[in-house]
Design a protein around this motif. Structure first.
Motif, PDB file in Angstrom:
ATOM      1  N   GLU A 445     -48.371  28.323  79.464  1.00  0.00           N
ATOM      2  CA  GLU A 445     -49.336  27.575  80.269  1.00  0.00           C
ATOM      3  C   GLU A 445     -49.034  26.086  80.127  1.00  0.00           C
ATOM      4  OE1 GLU A 445     -53.347  28.537  79.307  1.00  0.00           O
ATOM      5  OE2 GLU A 445     -53.056  30.708  79.541  1.00  0.00           O
ATOM      6  N   VAL A 446     -48.972  25.369  81.243  1.00  0.00           N
ATOM      7  CA  VAL A 446     -48.667  23.937  81.225  1.00  0.00           C
ATOM      8  C   VAL A 446     -49.695  23.188  82.063  1.00  0.00           C
ATOM      9  CG1 VAL A 446     -46.199  24.192  80.796  1.00  0.00           C
ATOM     10  CG2 VAL A 446     -47.047  24.222  83.149  1.00  0.00           C
ATOM     11  N   GLU A 447     -49.896  21.906  81.714  1.00  0.00           N
ATOM     12  CA  GLU A 447     -50.891  21.085  82.396  1.00  0.00           C
ATOM     13  C   GLU A 447     -50.254  19.768  82.814  1.00  0.00           C
ATOM     14  OE1 GLU A 447     -55.458  20.228  81.422  1.00  0.00           O
ATOM     15  OE2 GLU A 447     -54.118  19.084  80.099  1.00  0.00           O
ATOM     16  N   LEU A 448     -50.380  19.439  84.086  1.00  0.00           N
ATOM     17  CA  LEU A 448     -49.813  18.214  84.649  1.00  0.00           C
ATOM     18  C   LEU A 448     -50.897  17.140  84.728  1.00  0.00           C
ATOM     19  CD1 LEU A 448     -47.599  16.575  86.058  1.00  0.00           C
ATOM     20  CD2 LEU A 448     -48.180  17.761  88.196  1.00  0.00           C
ATOM     21  N   HIS A 449     -50.700  16.037  84.009  1.00  0.00           N
ATOM     22  CA  HIS A 449     -51.635  14.911  84.026  1.00  0.00           C
ATOM     23  C   HIS A 449     -51.264  13.989  85.187  1.00  0.00           C
ATOM     24  CE1 HIS A 449     -53.336  15.309  79.775  1.00  0.00           C
ATOM     25  NE2 HIS A 449     -52.502  16.322  79.919  1.00  0.00           N
ATOM     26  N   ILE A 461     -49.998  15.444  95.504  1.00  0.00           N
ATOM     27  CA  ILE A 461     -48.635  15.772  95.068  1.00  0.00           C
ATOM     28  C   ILE A 461     -48.690  16.605  93.792  1.00  0.00           C
ATOM     29  CG2 ILE A 461     -46.480  14.820  94.184  1.00  0.00           C
ATOM     30  CD1 ILE A 461     -46.939  12.384  95.992  1.00  0.00           C
ATOM     31  N   ALA A 462     -49.498  16.155  92.819  1.00  0.00           N
ATOM     32  CA  ALA A 462     -49.609  16.880  91.558  1.00  0.00           C
ATOM     33  C   ALA A 462     -50.113  18.301  91.779  1.00  0.00           C
ATOM     34  CB  ALA A 462     -50.537  16.125  90.609  1.00  0.00           C
ATOM     35  N   GLN A 463     -51.104  18.465  92.655  1.00  0.00           N
ATOM     36  CA  GLN A 463     -51.642  19.795  92.918  1.00  0.00           C
ATOM     37  C   GLN A 463     -50.594  20.696  93.565  1.00  0.00           C
ATOM     38  OE1 GLN A 463     -55.054  18.563  95.221  1.00  0.00           O
ATOM     39  NE2 GLN A 463     -56.440  18.709  93.455  1.00  0.00           N
ATOM     40  N   ALA A 464     -49.767  20.109  94.442  1.00  0.00           N
ATOM     41  CA  ALA A 464     -48.710  20.901  95.075  1.00  0.00           C
ATOM     42  C   ALA A 464     -47.677  21.345  94.043  1.00  0.00           C
ATOM     43  CB  ALA A 464     -48.042  20.092  96.183  1.00  0.00           C
ATOM     44  N   VAL A 465     -47.249  20.420  93.173  1.00  0.00           N
ATOM     45  CA  VAL A 465     -46.263  20.764  92.146  1.00  0.00           C
ATOM     46  C   VAL A 465     -46.797  21.861  91.235  1.00  0.00           C
ATOM     47  CG1 VAL A 465     -45.053  19.906  90.106  1.00  0.00           C
ATOM     48  CG2 VAL A 465     -45.114  18.521  92.181  1.00  0.00           C
ATOM     49  N   ALA A 466     -47.994  21.672  90.711  1.00  0.00           N
ATOM     50  CA  ALA A 466     -48.578  22.678  89.824  1.00  0.00           C
ATOM     51  C   ALA A 466     -48.797  23.995  90.556  1.00  0.00           C
ATOM     52  CB  ALA A 466     -49.891  22.161  89.249  1.00  0.00           C
ATOM     53  N   GLY A 467     -49.169  23.911  91.836  1.00  0.00           N
ATOM     54  CA  GLY A 467     -49.387  25.124  92.615  1.00  0.00           C
ATOM     55  C   GLY A 467     -48.122  25.946  92.768  1.00  0.00           C
ATOM     56  N   TYR A 468     -46.996  25.278  93.064  1.00  0.00           N
ATOM     57  CA  TYR A 468     -45.730  26.003  93.175  1.00  0.00           C
ATOM     58  C   TYR A 468     -45.345  26.642  91.844  1.00  0.00           C
ATOM     59  CZ  TYR A 468     -44.554  24.210  97.830  1.00  0.00           C
ATOM     60  OH  TYR A 468     -44.529  23.937  99.177  1.00  0.00           O
ATOM     61  N   LEU A 469     -45.518  25.907  90.756  1.00  0.00           N
ATOM     62  CA  LEU A 469     -45.155  26.459  89.446  1.00  0.00           C
ATOM     63  C   LEU A 469     -46.072  27.622  89.079  1.00  0.00           C
ATOM     64  CD1 LEU A 469     -43.121  26.007  87.210  1.00  0.00           C
ATOM     65  CD2 LEU A 469     -44.734  24.435  86.123  1.00  0.00           C
ATOM     66  N   GLU A 471     -47.323  29.712  91.040  1.00  0.00           N
ATOM     67  CA  GLU A 471     -46.979  30.885  91.840  1.00  0.00           C
ATOM     68  C   GLU A 471     -45.887  31.737  91.191  1.00  0.00           C
ATOM     69  OE1 GLU A 471     -45.960  29.528  95.713  1.00  0.00           O
ATOM     70  OE2 GLU A 471     -48.028  28.984  96.258  1.00  0.00           O
ATOM     71  N   LEU A 472     -45.155  31.175  90.225  1.00  0.00           N
ATOM     72  CA  LEU A 472     -44.167  31.976  89.513  1.00  0.00           C
ATOM     73  C   LEU A 472     -44.877  33.059  88.707  1.00  0.00           C
ATOM     74  CD1 LEU A 472     -41.759  29.201  88.127  1.00  0.00           C
ATOM     75  CD2 LEU A 472     -41.642  30.418  90.310  1.00  0.00           C
ATOM     76  N   GLU A 473     -44.205  34.181  88.522  1.00  0.00           N
ATOM     77  CA  GLU A 473     -44.796  35.307  87.812  1.00  0.00           C
ATOM     78  C   GLU A 473     -44.960  35.032  86.315  1.00  0.00           C
ATOM     79  OE1 GLU A 473     -46.023  38.068  89.012  1.00  0.00           O
ATOM     80  OE2 GLU A 473     -45.483  37.688  91.106  1.00  0.00           O
ATOM     81  N   ASN A 474     -44.177  34.091  85.783  1.00  0.00           N
ATOM     82  CA  ASN A 474     -44.141  33.925  84.332  1.00  0.00           C
ATOM     83  C   ASN A 474     -44.583  32.543  83.853  1.00  0.00           C
ATOM     84  OD1 ASN A 474     -41.906  32.721  85.435  1.00  0.00           O
ATOM     85  ND2 ASN A 474     -40.384  33.925  84.284  1.00  0.00           N
ATOM     86  N   VAL A 475     -45.305  31.777  84.693  1.00  0.00           N
ATOM     87  CA  VAL A 475     -45.825  30.462  84.295  1.00  0.00           C
ATOM     88  C   VAL A 475     -47.223  30.278  84.864  1.00  0.00           C
ATOM     89  CG1 VAL A 475     -45.514  27.950  84.397  1.00  0.00           C
ATOM     90  CG2 VAL A 475     -43.513  29.436  84.230  1.00  0.00           C
ATOM     91  N   THR A 476     -48.099  29.665  84.094  1.00  0.00           N
ATOM     92  CA  THR A 476     -49.423  29.258  84.573  1.00  0.00           C
ATOM     93  C   THR A 476     -49.489  27.738  84.502  1.00  0.00           C
ATOM     94  OG1 THR A 476     -50.447  31.289  83.761  1.00  0.00           O
ATOM     95  CG2 THR A 476     -51.909  29.419  84.210  1.00  0.00           C
ATOM     96  N   ALA A 477     -49.872  27.100  85.599  1.00  0.00           N
ATOM     97  CA  ALA A 477     -49.888  25.636  85.653  1.00  0.00           C
ATOM     98  C   ALA A 477     -51.196  25.141  86.234  1.00  0.00           C
ATOM     99  CB  ALA A 477     -48.719  25.116  86.488  1.00  0.00           C
TER     100      ALA A 477
END
Length: 550
Positions: A445-449, A461-469, A471-477
């Motif tokens: 799990e990762v958090e973008l400040h 922009i930050a929400q889009a980046v975290a949203g794409y990440l 969507e991966l099966e093995n990451v929560t952002a």
């Protein structure tokens, strides 16, 4: 991520607003500068670069560069391959402007109030509404453009720049290189501070040393802005100052055209830091009238300015983090200049009777830094995975409505040291998931400040980046929205351990030279670094030992 409706105003129209500013020192902002050969990042699991072309498992050695430009380009390639950042976009600066004034936007994002002319009787008292206020009025104790836009109305540098980025004389009326590691500035006569004290070479030498010498008492966060400068001293018998550097310092005059505000030595030494941060004694065209930190700064024209007095009588600077609030203040005639007009609001500003758009491609790159010393970002594979996960083209098209350009490296197109052979990471979620597995951090799990309202559509922009990440099966952002000053203070203190593990920031480089992004943000000893790589550091050291080609 789904496509949104097409923007009301295309970038073609935007570039029409920008006018001549788009074709000067920041040329080349319309493309990624790539070639027909795609450069794939490595996935070797180390922070050392690899040189394996597509379709060949045998490593090949690249020839060692022989020029400063070559070393900087190679450093940009290492950064691209090892991915210390999520490479995002070049920011476009979009301002709203009242028809009561005449003013043109600059690429370096400095709102030069001295260049404002009244167009009507109502244009004599100008109000600027930006996204943030200052962090204090000490011009040498900050690292933020909103603060510069306030304090540099009253303080000046040895040299300056025109709108196109060219170097101009300012408090120095002559300058020359004496030898490697030493340059000389002749200090202009007839200049006085707002207090009435005359500008002296002692003031200049003291100001430079206050920035570059940590023992001066403030530990200026601007030390790396004068990269390589080790000190300054008054030249006996001349109205001049010698500036010393550790080695050649190939861009020393460019540094002093962008940085290094000059202060009154006796005034600084006679006052506490708290007083200096709430008052001003500069040489510039505007004198401080009132200051309410975080709310409003009011200047009056300096009628004793060493050049002709400004055309406007007063200048008020306010802020609103919400772009809609800034736009409404312009349309209701409460502001004359507003920053960061979002793409969806451009037509509303243009169609309003009494306002227009002023715009320019900026010198700022927007990026997500990933700290190399913490999990999971200590893995090059994971950092590469984040870049593969995002659809950068879609972010440019849909989040920024084409008001930006994709990036593949820390250096912007058109800068000295830019590597035109690097393409942005392609959108490849399968490759991203595979690299996450290879990194050993599946399920992390990762958090973008991100700051709120500091940069054009920064939260989106930050929400889009975290949203794409995510969507991966093995990451929560996820995203953590932060006050800009609080976030920036954690990054600029020179201690990597106080920085968030993953954060969105922008970096403006007004020297038009790659080193002034690469050194502070990515070298091991950089004040704002998030990375450490021996090969990268070596390339930068080699580059800084060579002259820049004319």
């Amino acid at each position: 991520m789904s496509d949104k409706d097409s923007p009301d105003v295309s970038r073609r129209k935007f570039l029409g607003f920008a006018g001549a500013a788009t074709a000067t020192a920041v040329a080349g902002c319309g493309g990624n500068g790539g070639t027909d050969t795609e450069t794939e990042p490595s996935g070797d699991g180390t922070d050392e670069p690899t040189d394996t072309p597509a379709g060949d498992d045998t490593p090949t050695e690249r020839p060692e560069p022989e020029t400063r430009d070559g070393y900087l380009q190679r450093a940009n390639r290492v950064a691209h391959e090892q991915a210390p950042w999520v490479f995002l976009n070049r920011q476009y600066s979009v301002y709203g402007k009242s028809d009561d004034i005449e003013w043109e936007a600059r690429a370096d994002e400095f709102i030069d109030a001295y260049a404002i002319s009244p167009a009507t009787d109502s244009g004599d008292d100008v109000v600027i509404n930006q996204s943030q206020m200052d962090s204090g009025l000490d011009p040498q104790d900050h690292r933020a453009t909103p603060t510069d836009n306030i304090v540099m109305q009253a303080y000046e540098k040895l040299l300056d720049r025109d709108r196109e980025g060219g170097i101009l004389d300012s408090l120095a009326d002559d300058y020359s290189r004496q030898e490697d590691g030493r340059v000389r500035f002749h200090i202009r006569d007839g200049v006085s501070f707002h207090s009435g004290d005359n500008l002296t070479p002692e003031d200049v030498a003291y100001s430079i040393n206050r920035i570059v010498d940590p023992e001066t008492g403030i530990a200026s966060p601007q030390q790396d802005q004068l990269a390589g400068v080790t000190g300054a001293e008054v030249v006996d018998g001349e109205r001049a100052v010698d500036v010393m550097s550790d080695g050649l310092n190939p861009i020393v005059f460019s540094l002093f055209a962008s940085y290094g505000p000059i202060m009154n030595k006796s005034w600084v030494q006679s006052n506490e830091n708290s007083y200096i941060n709430q008052n001003i004694d500069g040489t510039g065209p505007f004198v401080l009238e009132t200051y309410e930190q975080g709310v409003q700064v009011v200047f009056n024209r300096n009628d004793n300015y060493w050049k002709e007095a400004a055309e406007i009588s007063s200048l008020t600077i306010e802020s609103a983090s919400e772009s809609s609030t800034r736009v409404n203040s312009l349309l209701s005639d409460e502001s004359d200049i507003i920053v960061n007009v979002p793409p969806q609001e451009v037509s509303r500003v243009e169609e309003n009777d009494g306002s227009s758009i002023a715009a320019a491609p900026s010198t700022r790159v927007i990026f997500n830094a990933m700290r190399y010393d913490v999990e999971p970002f200590d893995s090059p594979e994971f950092r590469q995975a984040v870049n593969y996960a995002i659809d950068l083209e879609s972010i440019i098209q849909n989040v920024l409505s084409t008001f930006g350009d994709q990036t593949a490296q820390p250096t912007l197109d058109g800068y000295f040291g830019y590597n035109e052979d690097l393409d942005p990471y392609p959108h490849d979620p399968e490759q991203a998931e595979a690299l996450v597995e290879e990194s050993g951090y599946a399920g992390v799990e990762v958090e973008l400040h991100t700051p709120v309202g500091r940069y054009l559509n920064d939260v989106e922009i930050a929400q889009a980046v975290a949203g794409y990440l995510d969507e991966l099966e093995n990451v929560t952002a996820s995203v953590n929205q932060r006050d800009f000053q609080a976030l920036a203070s954690e990054v600029v203190d020179g201690n990597i351990e106080t920085s968030p593990h993953w954060y969105l920031l922008g970096w403006g480089n007004t020297t038009f030279d790659a080193s002034q992004t690469l050194i502070p943000l990515l070298t091991s000893d950089g004040n704002l670094t998030s990375w450490s790589n021996d090969e990268f550091d070596r390339l930068i050291e080699e580059a800084q030992s060579l002259p820049s080609e004319e």
